[in-house]
Design a protein around this motif. Structure first.
Motif, mmCIF file in Angstrom:
data_model
loop_
_atom_site.group_PDB
_atom_site.id
_atom_site.type_symbol
_atom_site.label_atom_id
_atom_site.label_comp_id
_atom_site.label_asym_id
_atom_site.label_seq_id
_atom_site.Cartn_x
_atom_site.Cartn_y
_atom_site.Cartn_z
ATOM 1 N N PHE A 9 9.596 42.489 29.783
ATOM 2 C CA PHE A 9 9.984 41.525 28.744
ATOM 3 C C PHE A 9 9.356 41.859 27.393
ATOM 4 O O PHE A 9 9.914 41.498 26.344
ATOM 5 C CB PHE A 9 9.741 40.067 29.167
ATOM 6 C CG PHE A 9 8.321 39.619 29.328
ATOM 7 C CD1 PHE A 9 7.478 39.452 28.228
ATOM 8 C CD2 PHE A 9 7.831 39.281 30.583
ATOM 9 C CE1 PHE A 9 6.189 38.990 28.379
ATOM 10 C CE2 PHE A 9 6.534 38.813 30.741
ATOM 11 C CZ PHE A 9 5.704 38.671 29.635
ATOM 12 N N LYS A 12 11.729 44.085 25.782
ATOM 13 C CA LYS A 12 12.819 43.276 25.225
ATOM 14 C C LYS A 12 12.409 42.637 23.901
ATOM 15 O O LYS A 12 13.246 42.477 23.001
ATOM 16 C CB LYS A 12 13.233 42.196 26.223
ATOM 17 C CG LYS A 12 13.910 42.729 27.478
ATOM 18 C CD LYS A 12 14.329 41.618 28.414
ATOM 19 C CE LYS A 12 15.431 40.760 27.811
ATOM 20 N NZ LYS A 12 15.932 39.754 28.786
ATOM 21 N N MET A 13 11.134 42.283 23.753
ATOM 22 C CA MET A 13 10.654 41.729 22.492
ATOM 23 C C MET A 13 10.791 42.747 21.360
ATOM 24 O O MET A 13 11.261 42.414 20.267
ATOM 25 C CB MET A 13 9.188 41.310 22.615
ATOM 26 C CG MET A 13 8.936 40.106 23.490
ATOM 27 S SD MET A 13 7.159 39.867 23.835
ATOM 28 C CE MET A 13 6.514 39.618 22.172
ATOM 29 N N ASP A 15 12.790 45.370 21.294
ATOM 30 C CA ASP A 15 14.225 45.587 21.083
ATOM 31 C C ASP A 15 14.828 44.464 20.234
ATOM 32 O O ASP A 15 15.645 44.713 19.340
ATOM 33 C CB ASP A 15 14.959 45.664 22.421
ATOM 34 C CG ASP A 15 14.597 46.898 23.227
ATOM 35 O OD1 ASP A 15 14.058 47.859 22.643
ATOM 36 O OD2 ASP A 15 14.856 46.895 24.449
ATOM 37 N N ALA A 16 14.418 43.228 20.527
ATOM 38 C CA ALA A 16 14.925 42.084 19.772
ATOM 39 C C ALA A 16 14.479 42.145 18.323
ATOM 40 O O ALA A 16 15.266 41.855 17.401
ATOM 41 C CB ALA A 16 14.454 40.779 20.413
ATOM 42 N N TYR A 71 18.173 28.827 21.202
ATOM 43 C CA TYR A 71 17.868 30.185 21.649
ATOM 44 C C TYR A 71 18.885 30.710 22.652
ATOM 45 O O TYR A 71 19.193 31.899 22.678
ATOM 46 C CB TYR A 71 16.441 30.274 22.177
ATOM 47 C CG TYR A 71 15.488 30.670 21.072
ATOM 48 C CD1 TYR A 71 15.465 31.970 20.575
ATOM 49 C CD2 TYR A 71 14.661 29.734 20.467
ATOM 50 C CE1 TYR A 71 14.639 32.320 19.522
ATOM 51 C CE2 TYR A 71 13.828 30.081 19.409
ATOM 52 C CZ TYR A 71 13.824 31.381 18.947
ATOM 53 O OH TYR A 71 13.014 31.733 17.897
ATOM 54 N N LEU A 84 8.496 38.639 16.363
ATOM 55 C CA LEU A 84 9.250 39.754 16.937
ATOM 56 C C LEU A 84 9.488 40.924 15.990
ATOM 57 O O LEU A 84 9.347 42.091 16.387
ATOM 58 C CB LEU A 84 10.602 39.246 17.451
ATOM 59 C CG LEU A 84 10.552 38.201 18.568
ATOM 60 C CD1 LEU A 84 11.959 37.722 18.905
ATOM 61 C CD2 LEU A 84 9.865 38.751 19.800
ATOM 62 N N VAL A 180 9.144 34.061 23.834
ATOM 63 C CA VAL A 180 8.914 35.145 24.795
ATOM 64 C C VAL A 180 9.301 34.706 26.201
ATOM 65 O O VAL A 180 9.880 35.479 26.975
ATOM 66 C CB VAL A 180 7.445 35.600 24.756
ATOM 67 C CG1 VAL A 180 7.152 36.606 25.864
ATOM 68 C CG2 VAL A 180 7.114 36.199 23.392
ATOM 69 N N MET A 183 12.606 35.439 27.530
ATOM 70 C CA MET A 183 12.880 36.822 27.904
ATOM 71 C C MET A 183 12.317 37.178 29.276
ATOM 72 O O MET A 183 12.525 38.285 29.755
ATOM 73 C CB MET A 183 12.302 37.767 26.845
ATOM 74 C CG MET A 183 12.833 37.534 25.455
ATOM 75 S SD MET A 183 12.092 38.668 24.250
ATOM 76 C CE MET A 183 12.810 38.055 22.715
ATOM 77 N N SER A 186 16.307 36.373 33.629
ATOM 78 C CA SER A 186 17.692 36.729 33.323
ATOM 79 C C SER A 186 18.667 35.613 33.688
ATOM 80 O O SER A 186 19.872 35.779 33.587
ATOM 81 C CB SER A 186 18.085 38.014 34.071
ATOM 82 O OG SER A 186 17.926 37.833 35.473
ATOM 83 N N LYS A 191 15.170 30.741 31.976
ATOM 84 C CA LYS A 191 14.883 30.735 30.553
ATOM 85 C C LYS A 191 14.497 29.336 30.074
ATOM 86 O O LYS A 191 13.536 29.150 29.316
ATOM 87 C CB LYS A 191 16.101 31.242 29.771
ATOM 88 C CG LYS A 191 16.388 32.725 29.933
ATOM 89 C CD LYS A 191 17.677 33.104 29.201
ATOM 90 C CE LYS A 191 18.016 34.574 29.371
ATOM 91 N NZ LYS A 191 17.070 35.455 28.669
#
Length: 271
Positions: A9, A12-13, A15-16, A71, A84, A180, A183, A186, A191
């Motif tokens: 995750f 993913k942070m 990437d975001a 979100y 982020l 966070v 993320m 899934s 979430k």
């Protein structure tokens, strides 16, 4: 709940953060406008629940519904991008620069403020029947919140400013943890559960959130709160924004990045 490991995750942070830096101006403004509006409506809802039940805990329990909605729909809050977008620069992603980070923060601030201000006007109309009557109980409460959390801090001078700043830091420590947490799973249920917990903590503890305040204080001024625009800016919004930046980036973004993404070498076992 399809839990993702920290290394996953945190990737993913990063990437975001990169994705938000490279997003078009139009999309950044639209997504931040909607985020500000939805969070403002959630704040109005929570205050209404607190006033009608006489129990602030119930309002705090229900406030995260707005955060989860915005979100899940992919909208952006300033508090989230504080955490982020710098990570993409730390990781030297292509096209990620500090000027891009400042551009993103500025656009998201404007969008959030416009969305929150729209809802502030709409709710002020509702609470006063189009400004033809005195504010109802909820409107009076919002006016009192604005007054207490501006001139209330000012009455304590430097100690009040320090308290305000620390509340801003603590707020985005929790709010960015919620960002966070979304993320970490899934699934929608995973979430929502992850986001709900830290947002509940921030709201019930009375920490200072720059976007929630973009609703509370302008609407408080419209509803007769005894404070000025300069009181709002100097004794709340500006220190809160700075505190939110420090809290989110220091205690969430940089911390997770440094320990789960750029992990230090393992110690060599000595036999």
């Amino acid at each position: 709940m399809a839990y993702l490991a920290p290394a996953e995750f945190v990737t993913k942070m990063v990437d975001a953060g990169e994705s938000k830096l490279l997003m078009s101006t139009r999309d950044t403004l639209i997504r931040s406008y909607m985020a500000g509006a939805i969070l403002a409506l959630a704040a109005a809802f929570a205050v209404t629940v607190s006033v009608n039940t006489g129990n602030p805990l119930i309002g705090a329990l229900l406030f995260p519904v707005g955060f989860c909605m915005l979100y899940l729909m992919g909208f952006d809050l300033l508090t989230g991008v504080f955490t982020l977008t710098p990570l993409a620069v730390f990781d030297r992603r292509p096209g990620a620069t500090w000027s891009g980070v400042l551009r993103n923060w500025s656009l998201v601030f404007l969008g959030n403020f416009a969305g929150a201000l729209t809802v502030a006007l709409f709710m002020a109309i509702i609470f006063t029947f189009g400004f033809t009557e005195a504010p109802n109980a909820v409107g009076q409460k919002i006016g009192a919140i604005g007054e207490g959390r501006t001139v209330g801090y000012a009455a304590h001078g430097a100690a009040g400013m320090l308290t305000l700043f620390v509340r801003g830091v603590m707020c985005n420590w929790m709010v960015s943890t919620g960002v966070v947490a979304a993320m970490m799973s899934s699934t929608v249920s995973g979430k929502v559960i992850g986001m709900w917990m830290p947002i509940l903590v921030f709201f019930y503890m009375g920490f200072e959130h720059s976007i929630v305040n973009m609703f509370l204080f302008p609407s408080g001024l419209m509803l007769g709160g005894d404070f000025t625009i300069m009181d709002y800016l100097i004794w709340n919004e500006i220190p809160t924004v700075i505190g939110n930046l420090v809290g989110g980036l220091t205690f969430v973004g940089a911390t997770l990045y440094s320990t789960h993404y750029k992990t230090a070498p393992k110690r060599v076992s000595v036999r």
